[in-house]
Enzyme design. Structure first.
Site, short mmCIF file in Angstrom:
data_model
loop_
_atom_site.label_atom_id
_atom_site.label_comp_id
_atom_site.label_asym_id
_atom_site.label_seq_id
_atom_site.Cartn_x
_atom_site.Cartn_y
_atom_site.Cartn_z
N GLU A 1 0.82 -1.21 0.00
CA GLU A 1 0.00 0.00 0.00
C GLU A 1 0.86 1.26 0.00
O GLU A 1 0.54 2.24 -0.67
CB GLU A 1 -0.94 -0.01 1.21
CG GLU A 1 -1.92 -1.18 1.25
CD GLU A 1 -2.73 -1.33 -0.02
OE1 GLU A 1 -2.98 -0.31 -0.70
OE2 GLU A 1 -3.12 -2.47 -0.34
N HIS B 1 1.85 1.96 -3.48
CA HIS B 1 0.83 2.70 -4.24
C HIS B 1 0.94 4.20 -3.97
O HIS B 1 0.88 5.02 -4.90
CB HIS B 1 -0.57 2.23 -3.85
CG HIS B 1 -1.05 1.02 -4.60
ND1 HIS B 1 -1.14 0.98 -5.97
CD2 HIS B 1 -1.47 -0.19 -4.15
CE1 HIS B 1 -1.61 -0.20 -6.35
NE2 HIS B 1 -1.81 -0.93 -5.26
#
Length: 290
Positions: free
Chosen positions: A143, A146
């Site tokens: 994450e 990202h």
């Protein structure tokens, strides 16, 4: 990470509502046959929906998932979670994002936010309970990847571009139906209105296929970032654990699926609207990467 049916429906709703509003206000008539003015007009409204969604993405994520932000850790698990995200963020060169936990049995996590220094990373309660610390760290690294890669902003900009051309070509089609087929020479008639809305719905679905293709490509990049930050073995182990739980339905709102670690499965034509590649392909890509 998230964006299939709900995002698609929201985006199409923005376009349709904008079209109805602009038609009722008579704004459409000012663009007429001037394709340059029409393109600028469509770009303004095409980017508006995607950028508004981007700027309120953290608020929407918290509301739709029930995410509880950790401000003062109450348990050693919350303390570990904050320390791990802080460490990974520092290694990735970004500002520490907000960290939260959302109440869900399925294993999932997501990242969102309008820029990489004002982001939110959240994990499900189920993931925290069933994954090992190394696997949770790998999911968090994915994450953070990202966020560091700027995927939220880039995805919103791509959505704005496709929105622009959906509105542009839908109006050209509507004008063609109204003038060439229905022979209406007195401004924009009902044929233009109906044909434009129909074309926006069809083109909107095709445009979403383009956006989802990009989302799948970025998923491989986030896996690579997760492998760099947490180790390839840990990243593969986390994806394998997700694959083992594929029978558990993914209930995270679809507006977030494009930035979740687990995007669910779709086969056949529905696979074109899949925000994530199959887990087997992601695992194999990491193994080839070494």
């Amino acid at each position: 990470m998230m964006r299939i049916m709900l995002f698609l429906a929201t985006n199409l709703a923005v376009l349709v509502i904008a079209s109805i509003t602009l038609k009722l206000l008579g704004v459409d008539r000012f663009t007429g046959q001037n394709h340059g003015s029409l393109l600028i007009f469509c770009a303004v409204f095409g980017f508006a929906g995607s950028l508004v969604s981007l700027f309120i993405s953290k608020w929407m994520a918290k509301m739709s998932t029930g995410t509880q932000i950790i401000t003062q850790p109450r348990t050693r698990h919350e303390q570990w979670l904050l320390q791990t995200v802080e460490e990974l963020s520092r290694e990735a060169g970004i500002k520490m994002p907000e960290v939260g936990i959302f109440p869900a049995y399925e294993s999932n996590a997501f990242a969102t936010g309008w820029n990489k220094n004002d982001a939110l990373v959240a994990v499900s309660q189920g993931l925290l309970e069933r994954f090992s610390p190394d696997e949770v760290r790998a999911v968090l690294a994915h994450e953070i990847g990202h966020v560091a890669n700027g995927d939220m902003v880039t995805l919103a900009l791509i959505q704005g571009v496709v929105n622009t051309f959906v509105m542009f070509f839908a109006r050209i089609f509507g004008n063609f139906v109204d003038k060439a087929i229905l022979k209406n020479e007195d401004g924009h008639g009902i044929g233009y209105f109906v044909a434009t809305i129909f074309a926006e719905l069809v083109l909107g679905i095709l445009a979403s296929i383009i956006v989802m293709w990009f989302s799948r490509k970025r998923e491989y990049k986030a896996d690579e970032a997760g492998a760099r930050l947490a180790g390839t073995g840990a990243m593969i182990a986390a994806l394998q654990r997700l694959r083992a739980e594929q029978g558990v339905p993914v209930q995270m709102p679809d507006s977030l699926t494009a930035f979740g670690i687990n995007g669910g499965l779709k086969n056949g034509l529905a696979g074109l609207l899949m925000s994530h590649p199959p887990l087997e392909d992601r695992i194999e890509a990491l193994r080839r990467r070494g």
